[in-house]
Design a protein around this motif. Sequence first.
Motif: not given
Length: 396
Positions: A242-247, A90-105, A233-240
């Motif tokens: 510096g974007w700091r997008v995790g979940w 459920d994207p509304a109740r089970e997913i949180t986007v963060t500033c990278g996986s570091t913030e996620a932890m 997150g996208i950092s490692k798989t997509y070589s990004l």
Amino acid sequence: MGERHISAKAGQFTESVIREMTRRCVELHGAGAVNFAQGFPDFDPPAELVEAAARAMRDGYNQYATTWGAPELREAIASCYGPLFGREIDPAREITVTCGSTEAMIAAMLGLLDPGDEVVVFSPFYENYGPDCILSGASPHYVTLHEPDFRIDPEELAAAFNPRTRAIVVNTPNNPTGKVYTRAELEMIADLCMRHDVIAITDEIYEHLVYEGEHIRLATVPGMADRTVTISGISKTYSLTGWRVGWLIAPPLLTDGIRKVHDFLTVGAAHPLQIASAAALALPAAYYTRFVDDYRARRDLLVEGLQALGFGCEAPAGAYYVMADISGFGYADDFTFANHMIEHLGVATVPGSSFFHEPGLGVNRIRFSYPKKLETIRRGLEQLRVLAPSAIGSNG
């Protein structure tokens, strides 16, 4: 100002050794430095993702997104991971986007742990996990992964669980060892979590970098869906990086606590980069095949080169790190060796002891990171050539 300048929490850990090694090498050698310390690429990400980010900015995604993530990205995550989890997410109740996986932890720990709780952490470990526990008021309880294959001792792991245990951190594929946890190991962890009512927080940022074995998600092990927080997150798989997008993907009850912390911790990740990250998750299957093949070539080049120079190391099963044995070089310890390489050879690595709860366990280890162009790896190996036993001997 009084004698007490910083908090007691901050006084319990140092700055990142990984980033310190990178900074010092660049300061000393500039463009001539070879950075095998910090895990970020020296090559470009997919051009279509850069264009997706530019298009998102042109299309007006320049203000705050919804705090827990732009709907477009949360829906893309749900569509991508649903088949991998074997259920609808459920994207509304089970997913949180963060500033990278570091913030996620840290958001997960702050949102789910209380002061006095204990967290089981395998050692060696990524350097953030200990400070994250401390900042959340919890105590890390370390369990050693035993060399040479970094196996789990079932009795040691079982003994780590007690009435104060609230969570366990599982990082697979693993940084710094490259270990890919087996189904049997994850089932053993799951059994202990269920018996002791413990939450599992899994760091799966290297989920697509598996060369041998299979990446198994702890959330898919029977009984774990309602007690697992999955981080990527996208950092490692997509070589990004510096974007700091995790979940995080977690059941609604756990997501509620995480989102409250995330809101006040960072508010949200960059909106246009979230939109572009949704495009990343839509890349075809061929991208991931090529991705692993390219990294396998980098891994093999580095491992073979290090072995030829006299390092003791094996090819990792996953991620993009090599833990190399330096005992054959005669240096006092890993920091002395790493500093020598920075100062005299222009090569940055990470002292192995910085990944262990007992530094003596890593005193003969150095971590190499290889998200680099093949020519960069070759240049780094060439700069290390003076370390080879034959070269050392010829220099008297």
